[in-house]
Design a protein around this motif. Structure first.
Motif, PDB file in Angstrom:
ATOM      1  N   ALA A 187       1.170  -1.127  -0.111  1.00 19.12           N
ATOM      2  CA  ALA A 187       0.438   0.028  -0.020  1.00 19.12           C
ATOM      3  C   ALA A 187       1.061   1.124  -0.124  1.00 19.12           C
ATOM      4  O   ALA A 187       0.091   2.481  -0.797  1.00 19.12           O
ATOM      5  N   VAL A 188       2.407   1.583   1.037  1.00 19.19           N
ATOM      6  CA  VAL A 188       2.845   2.013   0.891  1.00 19.19           C
ATOM      7  C   VAL A 188       3.883   2.438  -0.226  1.00 19.19           C
ATOM      8  O   VAL A 188       3.892   3.651  -1.231  1.00 19.19           O
ATOM      9  N   GLU A 189       3.881   1.198  -0.697  1.00 16.92           N
ATOM     10  CA  GLU A 189       4.718   1.288  -2.806  1.00 16.92           C
ATOM     11  C   GLU A 189       3.489   2.703  -3.404  1.00 16.92           C
ATOM     12  O   GLU A 189       3.752   2.916  -4.135  1.00 16.92           O
ATOM     13  N   ALA A 190       2.468   1.999  -3.472  1.00 19.20           N
ATOM     14  CA  ALA A 190       1.438   2.093  -4.777  1.00 19.20           C
ATOM     15  C   ALA A 190       1.115   3.699  -4.338  1.00 19.20           C
ATOM     16  O   ALA A 190       0.142   4.502  -4.703  1.00 19.20           O
ATOM     17  N   GLY A 191       1.048   4.245  -2.975  1.00 18.27           N
ATOM     18  CA  GLY A 191       1.032   5.906  -2.323  1.00 18.27           C
ATOM     19  C   GLY A 191      -0.529   5.362  -1.806  1.00 18.27           C
ATOM     20  O   GLY A 191      -0.623   6.878  -1.564  1.00 18.27           O
ATOM     21  N   ALA A 192      -1.214   4.137  -1.454  1.00 17.66           N
ATOM     22  CA  ALA A 192      -2.028   4.369  -0.899  1.00 17.66           C
ATOM     23  C   ALA A 192      -2.192   4.670   1.034  1.00 17.66           C
ATOM     24  O   ALA A 192      -1.966   3.245   1.631  1.00 17.66           O
ATOM     25  N   MET A 193      -1.958   5.320   1.248  1.00 17.70           N
ATOM     26  CA  MET A 193      -2.024   5.511   2.701  1.00 17.70           C
ATOM     27  C   MET A 193      -2.618   5.615   3.321  1.00 17.70           C
ATOM     28  O   MET A 193      -2.426   5.018   4.582  1.00 17.70           O
ATOM     29  N   ASP A 194      -3.604   6.197   2.632  1.00 18.54           N
ATOM     30  CA  ASP A 194      -5.274   5.738   4.070  1.00 18.54           C
ATOM     31  C   ASP A 194      -5.297   3.674   4.165  1.00 18.54           C
ATOM     32  O   ASP A 194      -5.532   3.854   5.359  1.00 18.54           O
ATOM     33  N   GLU A 195      -4.925   3.481   2.822  1.00 21.60           N
ATOM     34  CA  GLU A 195      -5.175   1.839   3.353  1.00 21.60           C
ATOM     35  C   GLU A 195      -3.948   1.420   4.582  1.00 21.60           C
ATOM     36  O   GLU A 195      -3.884   0.405   5.024  1.00 21.60           O
ATOM     37  N   ALA A 196      -2.399   1.901   4.040  1.00 24.83           N
ATOM     38  CA  ALA A 196      -1.935   1.562   4.973  1.00 24.83           C
ATOM     39  C   ALA A 196      -2.290   2.118   5.778  1.00 24.83           C
ATOM     40  O   ALA A 196      -1.797   0.621   7.512  1.00 24.83           O
ATOM     41  N   TRP A 197      -2.601   3.255   6.867  1.00 26.63           N
ATOM     42  CA  TRP A 197      -2.666   2.824   7.796  1.00 26.63           C
ATOM     43  C   TRP A 197      -3.740   2.826   8.770  1.00 26.63           C
ATOM     44  O   TRP A 197      -3.752   2.166   9.714  1.00 26.63           O
ATOM     45  N   PHE A 198      -4.711   2.108   8.480  1.00 27.42           N
ATOM     46  CA  PHE A 198      -6.090   1.232   8.514  1.00 27.42           C
ATOM     47  C   PHE A 198      -5.660   0.135   8.557  1.00 27.42           C
ATOM     48  O   PHE A 198      -5.773  -0.789   9.846  1.00 27.42           O
ATOM     49  N   TRP A 199      -4.061  -0.470   7.964  1.00 30.69           N
ATOM     50  CA  TRP A 199      -4.020  -2.039   8.268  1.00 30.69           C
ATOM     51  C   TRP A 199      -2.550  -1.824   9.143  1.00 30.69           C
ATOM     52  O   TRP A 199      -2.226  -2.385  10.225  1.00 30.69           O
ATOM     53  N   SER A 200      -2.218  -0.643   9.310  1.00 27.87           N
ATOM     54  CA  SER A 200      -1.021  -0.607  10.944  1.00 27.87           C
ATOM     55  C   SER A 200      -1.868  -0.449  12.011  1.00 27.87           C
ATOM     56  O   SER A 200      -1.649  -1.199  13.263  1.00 27.87           O
ATOM     57  N   ILE A 201      -2.667   0.511  12.613  1.00 25.08           N
ATOM     58  CA  ILE A 201      -4.147  -0.177  13.436  1.00 25.08           C
ATOM     59  C   ILE A 201      -4.275  -0.860  13.748  1.00 25.08           C
ATOM     60  O   ILE A 201      -4.315  -1.568  14.618  1.00 25.08           O
ATOM     61  N   VAL A 202      -5.213  -1.652  12.817  1.00 19.40           N
ATOM     62  CA  VAL A 202      -5.707  -3.444  13.142  1.00 19.40           C
ATOM     63  C   VAL A 202      -4.719  -4.371  13.802  1.00 19.40           C
ATOM     64  O   VAL A 202      -4.975  -4.931  14.744  1.00 19.40           O
ATOM     65  N   ILE A 203      -2.743  -4.077  12.973  1.00 12.66           N
ATOM     66  CA  ILE A 203      -1.570  -4.989  13.354  1.00 12.66           C
ATOM     67  C   ILE A 203      -1.769  -4.498  14.694  1.00 12.66           C
ATOM     68  O   ILE A 203      -1.374  -5.596  15.722  1.00 12.66           O
TER      69      ILE A 203
END
Length: 604
Positions: free
Chosen positions: A184-200
């Motif tokens: 997600a970070v590689e693709a620039g989708a920071m919202d998705e990256a934040w979502f999964w970071s908070i989940v884990i």
């Protein structure tokens, strides 16, 4: 459009499977390594913790080589058309490998924190190794094991490098949460990256916090466990039923040698049902004798026979395990099982197969005999030191041992409590119909408790006999010193009734037969008397160098023939009660002391 939650389910699936596998493998490896003493221990330890040290990509590469198409496991699976590479099984294996070291090291630390005396005592109470693991080691290590399990789960959940190498990043199949974050970070989708970071983070932290809350709740529950009505109240058990009725032929024969790098024990003695005290200083070998007798240590060679049963024989290759020796062992810290109640501690060593009614009767009898009524439901941490000692003694006696080993049982008690329990111990030992060995370095304690004494020095028995013979006629200066004698001089034979004491600067008349190889003469401090008649035999002028005071006595440091030049210039120590001191302290010098010929100790 609903978000793709497949990374969550894949991560949970792989990490839970990895944690499940790691839980059993980690505990088994930790418990095995705890007792392993082989030369390869360092190598095995290094292999176990290597995934914690190596970069995850290196671990993943090694797994890929091992499980890949041309690897040993890959070759085995080709006929079945099955592959681990680029599957969720591969992700689970990668998570298992990288989380194993955390589970192993934390579980090993939990097992190492358990007092080894608990395990030794359990063996003397007849417990098998499997019983010790399930009833003692595992329950006591459980908080640490749960913490290890949580850490392993969190590590498996966050695994990235090894998983990427072995399982790849296939959406819906092997893409775990860490993979989803990275790409997600590689693709620039920071919202998705934040979502999964908070989940884990939420999943990992909730597991750790839950375990911490459980441990705090468990500890508060133990502290708040109040005394309840239970076994040990209103009991009518017969105290006589507590002590085992052994055969009329009761005796111990011990002749062993134990060679260590810094210690050499070589001792032989026989004893019957009269309590034998092992008296000696630190490092004399007292506790080592008990450990060899209990089967905790193995002698280098020798033979141990208890009531006609051979416990150890180096020539015949006999070495009964501790659980088969029927020996009760009371160690210095009592080694009560902290997770068991008083009742459970006492019942631990009772033979298997007894009915609940029989167990209840035997435990109640011990509670009554040891004055522990009403304490049956308490845990060791809720007891005083004296109560703990009585529980430990009750537990040892409940298994009806043929020998009772007491390793400095009063060392952790204050003076008042020591006196009370010493009287009870003396009464218990008087009624015990088996072999009893009592280890101590306190000569007064040994004299009060034990009819017979074995004096040890540097792993050797130097004198053995009744306490009266040893205190009245110590054969060596070492025995005299350990039995409380403070005054010694070299001795030279002048004639059959006269000895020269050069360290005291005098000649002394004696009545006892003088040994041909006499080396020293001594007299106990409380046997020195004062007189006003300077013409009596063995009477010498003396001057006071200094004094030392105790609540009831005065120790006088005296120099013979002339005044002392400084406080440490003296020949003899005399002990007098303070009433006597009050009558002589103001008398002019010289005073006159007398060395009673009947009180002199002649040593070889």
């Amino acid at each position: 459009m609903a978000p793709d939650l497949s990374p969550l389910w894949i991560s949970l699936k792989t990490s839970l499977l990895a944690t499940f596998i790691t839980f059993f493998l980690g505990i088994a490896a930790a418990y095995w390594m705890l007792g392993y003493r082989g030369k390869a221990k360092s190598v095995i330890e290094g292999i176990f913790v290597a995934p914690l040290i190596l970069p995850p990509t290196v671990v993943g590469f090694l797994l890929l080589i091992f499980f890949g198409k041309n690897g040993p496991v890959g070759n085995l699976m080709q006929p079945f058309d099955f592959s681990i590479v680029f599957t969720w099984y591969g992700a689970a294996i990668a998570a298992t490998v990288v989380s194993f070291p955390l589970m192993y090291k934390t579980a090993l630390g939990a097992f190492e924190q358990i007092d080894s005396n608990l395990l030794r005592v359990a063996r003397t109470l007849g417990a098998t190794e499997s019983t010790i693991f399930w009833r003692i080691s595992l329950p006591l290590a459980l908080p640490g094991i749960l913490a290890a399990t949580t850490l392993a789960f969190a590590r498996a959940l966050g695994e990235f490098g090894a998983t990427l190498m072995l399982a790849g990043n296939i959406p819906g199949q092997t893409q775990t949460i860490p993979m989803a974050i990275y790409f997600a970070v590689e693709a620039g989708a920071m919202d998705e990256a934040w979502f999964w970071s908070i989940v884990i983070m939420a999943i990992s932290l909730s597991g750790i916090i839950s375990v911490n809350f459980w441990q705090e709740w468990r500890e508060k529950g133990r502290r708040g466990n109040k005394e309840k009505k239970g076994w040990g109240q209103n009991t009518s058990a017969d105290e006589a039923s507590v002590l085992p009725q052994l055969s009329s032929t009761v005796g111990l024969s011990l002749d062993i040698e134990k060679i260590l790098s810094s210690f050499h024990l070589k001792v032989a003695f026989n004893t019957d049902e009269q309590t034998l005290g092992l008296l000696g200083g630190s490092g004399a070998g007292k506790s080592m004798i008990l450990r060899c007798l209990a089967g905790i240590e193995t002698p280098t060679k020798g033979r141990i026979v208890l009531n006609g049963k051979v416990l150890f024989d180096s020539e015949q290759k006999i070495n009964l395990p501790s659980r088969d020796r029927r020996i009760g062992f009371l160690v210095q810290n009592y080694a009560l099982f902290p997770h068991m109640t008083v009742v459970q501690n006492i019942a631990f060593g009772l033979p298997k197969g007894l009915s609940n009614g029989s167990i209840r009767v035997k435990v109640e009898a011990q509670l009554l005999a040891m004055q522990l009524q009403g304490l049956g439901d308490r845990y060791p941490h809720q007891l005083s030191g004296g109560q703990q000692q009585r529980v430990a003694l009750a537990r040892a006696l409940a298994s009806q041992p043929e020998a009772l080993l007491l390793d400095e049982p009063f060392s952790a008690l204050d003076t008042h409590l020591r006196s009370q329990l010493e009287q009870q111990m003396t009464e218990t030992l008087a009624n015990y119909k088996g072999v009893a060995l009592f280890v101590t370095h306190n000569m007064e304690e040994a004299y009060r408790v034990c009819p017979n004494l074995l004096v040890l020095e540097h792993g050797r028995a130097v004198q053995y006999g009744s306490k009266y013979d040893i205190f009245e006629h110590p054969t060596t200066m070492g025995v005299a010193r350990i039995t409380g004698c403070k005054n010694f001089s070299m001795a030279h034979l002048v004639r059959s009734d006269l000895v020269e004491a050069p360290d005291w600067g005098c000649q002394i008349q004696v009545i006892d037969t003088i040994p041909e190889n006499i080396s020293h003469v001594g007299i106990r401090a409380h046997h020195i008397s004062f007189t006003k008649d300077p013409n009596q035999e063995n009477t010498f002028p003396c001057w006071l160098a200094r004094t030392s005071e105790t609540p009831h006595r005065m120790t006088l440091f005296l120099k013979l023939h002339s005044a002392a030049n400084h406080p440490h210039d003296y020949h003899l120590q005399a002990e007098v009660f303070k009433e006597k001191w009050a009558t002589i302290k103001d008398q002019p010098f010289p005073w006159y002391l007398r060395l009673d010929p009947l009180r002199l100790i002649l040593m070889e």
